[in-house]
Design an enzyme around this catalytic site. Structure first.
Site, PDB file in Angstrom:
ATOM      1  N   LYS A  16       0.835  -1.203   0.000  1.00 12.61           N
ATOM      2  CA  LYS A  16       0.000   0.000   0.000  1.00 12.61           C
ATOM      3  C   LYS A  16       0.870   1.253   0.000  1.00 12.61           C
ATOM      4  CE  LYS A  16      -1.514   2.185   3.492  1.00 12.61           C
ATOM      5  NZ  LYS A  16      -2.065   2.602   4.792  1.00 12.61           N
ATOM      6  N   ASP A  20      -6.328   0.923   1.073  1.00 11.58           N
ATOM      7  CA  ASP A  20      -6.335   1.119   2.523  1.00 11.58           C
ATOM      8  C   ASP A  20      -7.710   0.742   3.053  1.00 11.58           C
ATOM      9  OD1 ASP A  20      -8.038   3.166   1.769  1.00 11.58           O
ATOM     10  OD2 ASP A  20      -6.882   4.772   2.697  1.00 11.58           O
TER      11      ASP A  20
END
Length: 210
Positions: A117, A135
Site C-alpha cells: 500500500k 487502505d
C-alpha cells in the site's frame, strides 16, 4: 454502466483529488505514508511539521535519538514501532547514498515498514504511476459498491479495481475512493441519504432501505 456511474459521481464530489499528506521532499512523503498507518493524515501532518523542521535532512533523521522521534510522533499512535521504521529507513537511504528515491518497487519493498500500500501511494504520487493503493477506506467502499467481494484481501481488491477502471484514471480513482470513504461512505454512520450511489450499495440495501 456501473463504473461510469461511480466515476461520474466521484468526479462530481472530488474533481481534482490530491494526496492530503503534506511533504516537500520525496523521503518526507515516504515516511509520512509509513506513519499514516492506523491514524489520520491530519494527525500525521501535525507531527510532521515538527519532525521535518527539527530534522530537515535524512542525515539528521538518521542521527536523531530514537527517543526524540518517539516524543514528536507520539500523537499518531504505535509511535515506538514507527520511530524505529523512520530511523531505519533514513539509515538505509543514507547508507545507499540515495538522493532521489527511485521508481523501484523491489528497492522500496526492502525498506522496513514499507508494504504494498505504501509503495503504491508513493509511486502514484511521486512518479504518477497508474496504481491503486487499498487502505481501509478503499477496501470498505469497494465492497459496499460491489466492486469487490466481501472476503477479498487487499491485493484481490487492488487487482479488481485495476481491471475495472481505465489505467490512466487509477491514481485519481484511488484518491477519490479514499476521500469518499473518509468523508462520506464512513465506517460508522455513512452519509447515505443524499448519496447518488445508494441504489448500487450493499450497505444501504442492508441497513437503510425500507
Amino acid at each position: 454502466m456501473m463504473i461510469n456511474k461511480i466515476t461520474k459521481y466521484l468526479d462530481e464530489l472530488y474533481p481534482n483529488p490530491i494526496c492530503e499528506l503534506e511533504y516537500s521532499k520525496d523521503y518526507e512523503l515516504l515516511l509520512a505514508i509509513v506513519m499514516s498507518a492506523q491514524t489520520t493524515d491530519k494527525r500525521v501532518n501535525m507531527v510532521n511539521k515538527e519532525l521535518f523542521k527539527k530534522y530537515d535532512t535524512l542525515s539528521k533523521i538518521n542521527n536523531a535519538p530514537t527517543e526524540e522521534i518517539e516524543k514528536i510522533i507520539k500523537p499518531i499512535g504505535t509511535y515506538k514501532k514507527k520511530a524505529i521504521y523512520i530511523k531505519e529507513i533514513a539509515r538505509i537511504l543514507v547508507k545507499d547514498n540515495i538522493k532521489t528515491i527511485p521508481n523501484d518497487r523491489e528497492y522500496l519493498s526492502k525498506l522496513p515498514g514499507v508494504g504494498r500500500k505504501t509503495i503504491n501511494v508513493f509511486l502514484s504520487v511521486i512518479y504518477n504511476e497508474p496504481l491503486v493503493a487499498v487502505d481501509t477506506h478503499v477496501n470498505r467502499v469497494s465492497k459496499r459498491l460491489n466492486l469487490a467481494d466481501e472476503d477479498d484481501n487487499a491485493l484481490e481488491v487492488e487487482e479488481k479495481l485495476t481491471k475495472l477502471f481505465p489505467k490512466e484514471n487509477l491514481s485519481k480513482i484511488h484518491h477519490q475512493l479514499v476521500f469518499f470513504g473518509r468523508y462520506k461512505c464512513k465506517s460508522q454512520k455513512p452519509e447515505c441519504t443524499n448519496c447518488k450511489l445508494k441504489d448500487i450499495c450493499k450497505y444501504y440495501s442492508a441497513h437503510c432501505k425500507l
